[in-house]
Design an enzyme around this catalytic site. Sequence first.
Site, short mmCIF file in Angstrom:
data_model
loop_
_atom_site.label_atom_id
_atom_site.label_comp_id
_atom_site.label_asym_id
_atom_site.label_seq_id
_atom_site.Cartn_x
_atom_site.Cartn_y
_atom_site.Cartn_z
N LYS A 118 53.86 23.05 33.93
CA LYS A 118 53.08 23.89 34.84
C LYS A 118 53.84 24.02 36.14
CE LYS A 118 48.92 25.90 34.98
NZ LYS A 118 48.10 26.41 33.87
P1 NAD Z 1 42.36 34.63 38.31
O1 NAD Z 1 43.06 34.43 39.59
O2 NAD Z 1 42.58 35.90 37.57
O3 NAD Z 1 40.78 34.48 38.54
C1 NAD Z 1 40.19 33.37 39.15
C2 NAD Z 1 38.73 33.70 39.42
O4 NAD Z 1 38.06 32.54 39.92
C3 NAD Z 1 38.54 34.79 40.47
O5 NAD Z 1 37.46 35.62 40.08
C4 NAD Z 1 38.17 33.99 41.73
O6 NAD Z 1 37.39 34.75 42.65
C5 NAD Z 1 37.36 32.88 41.11
N1 NAD Z 1 37.25 31.70 41.97
C6 NAD Z 1 38.25 31.04 42.60
N2 NAD Z 1 37.75 30.00 43.29
C7 NAD Z 1 36.43 30.00 43.07
C8 NAD Z 1 35.36 29.19 43.51
N3 NAD Z 1 35.58 28.14 44.31
N4 NAD Z 1 34.10 29.49 43.10
C9 NAD Z 1 33.87 30.54 42.28
N5 NAD Z 1 34.85 31.34 41.84
C10 NAD Z 1 36.10 31.08 42.23
O7 NAD Z 1 42.70 33.38 37.41
P2 NAD Z 1 42.61 33.23 35.83
O8 NAD Z 1 43.94 33.51 35.24
O9 NAD Z 1 41.40 33.97 35.33
O10 NAD Z 1 42.38 31.66 35.71
C11 NAD Z 1 41.10 31.06 35.83
C12 NAD Z 1 41.15 29.66 35.26
O11 NAD Z 1 41.52 29.75 33.89
C13 NAD Z 1 42.16 28.72 35.89
O12 NAD Z 1 41.65 27.41 35.85
C14 NAD Z 1 43.35 28.83 34.96
O13 NAD Z 1 44.17 27.67 35.02
C15 NAD Z 1 42.64 28.94 33.64
N6 NAD Z 1 43.43 29.52 32.57
C16 NAD Z 1 43.97 30.77 32.70
C17 NAD Z 1 44.70 31.31 31.64
C18 NAD Z 1 45.24 32.71 31.68
O14 NAD Z 1 45.76 33.17 30.65
N7 NAD Z 1 45.15 33.42 32.78
C19 NAD Z 1 44.90 30.56 30.47
C20 NAD Z 1 44.32 29.29 30.37
C21 NAD Z 1 43.60 28.80 31.42
#
Ligand code: NAD
Length: 428
Positions: A118
């Site tokens: 990561k």
């Molecule tokens: P992103 O940046 O596209 O979206 C994050 C979302 O979370 C946004 O809507 C933001 O406003 C919201 N957010 C942030 N802090 C917050 C809070 N304190 N309270 C409420 N909402 C909040 O990110 P993403 O890619 O969708 O990733 C989200 C999660 O999923 C992360 O933990 C990431 O590690 C995990 N993840 C993502 C992927 C991927 O393919 N993108 C894969 C596996 C896991």
Amino acid sequence: MNNVSHIPSYLSAEHLGPWETFLVQVDRVEPHLNPELRALTPILTRPMRALIVNVPIRLDNGEMGHFEGYRVQHNLARGPGKGGIRFHPDVTLAEVMALSAWMTVKNAVVNVPFGGAKGGVRVDPRQLSIAELERLTRRYTSEIHILLGQDKDVPAPDINTNEQTMAWIMDTYSMNEGRTAMSVVTGKPISLGGSLGRKDATGRGVFVATVEAARHIGLELSGARVAVQGFGNVGEAAARLFSNAGAKIVAIQDSTGAIVNPAGLDVRAVKAWRHEHGTLQGTPGAEAVSADDFWQMETDVLIAAAMENQITAANAGHIRTRIITEGANGPTTPEADLILQERGITVIPDVLANAGGVTVSYFEWVQDISAFFWTEDEINARLDRIMREAFAAVWDSAQVKGIPLRTAAFVLGCERVLLAHKVRGLYP
Ligand code: NAD
């Protein structure tokens, strides 16, 4: 001595954050591991390699800005490192370590041939212009170049990074290598060797895993009430897929607030409003509520797709739902986990639930290496099969051993990693 008491000198014991969560998870899984592999467990509690870099960039105003960057390779026993890159002001080494460790377990749970890695840069991307973000991404990529490569370490998007960021990484790496290297990073635009289906893959995996859990506990998804925390790449795609399947998205929360509509929100309209206005507040047909109200709302499924440490001892006792699906990494603290378990709520753990993203990243890597691209139908069918098989393996093991799904997923993932260590042997 439990694993939590082993803290490396480069971390502060007071600020372990998600790394402590990971160590507690390892403690909980250890007694259930195959006794022949258990002795190797300490290797999981130490990242193999951690690179800390300074990322200096020229700001638009002519001054120089400095940002802290990391790339951690937690474990490479089963293949090249794989894991996203996060841009966030709260990124720490301890957080990146935890995220890399969860990647190790996750990649093994879905049995893709990757180790766990990561990366992250401690930056608030909203404070930078696009040109500054590009310079930051390119300089960070150059600083961690020594770790990267299609058979060494293959990054992907995470919070606040996207297809464009991955394109800059691919281009920077390619320029430094003097050749076009598509397979060094995944989550790229389709025009640059990206994979069809990658954008929605994590949300799709969240959906497929929840469908399987719902089937097992006798929950009809059509008409089911679903709440989603986090409305980004993962949360939005998951919400859309649940909505398409006839479920009602009754609540959405993101960093700008929470909105509800017991009759069901129109996910596309919410997305359009959020895009246009930069906030969920004021979405037509929705009522704004507090974070407490969001967590206490009665639902059938709760998707946690935002950040770590969102479901804690403070709110776990008030959550009224049947299934929690962890789209985010590490959204539930170990204390909250015990509370949810006691209350009979089914928690589909992150290392299983959000593995759809890395699964299609794996497909992207395979397509780039073989220079042969698949149809979206082929990709979705293969993703669904892998998610369903992994879910079945975890569910069945949880039933047989009488353990929570998280422990069962960790047993499956950790045993695969430790078996690789055992068979490879200890060098030299
Ligand atoms: P992103 O940046 O596209 O979206 C994050 C979302 O979370 C946004 O809507 C933001 O406003 C919201 N957010 C942030 N802090 C917050 C809070 N304190 N309270 C409420 N909402 C909040 O990110 P993403 O890619 O969708 O990733 C989200 C999660 O999923 C992360 O933990 C990431 O590690 C995990 N993840 C993502 C992927 C991927 O393919 N993108 C894969 C596996 C896991």
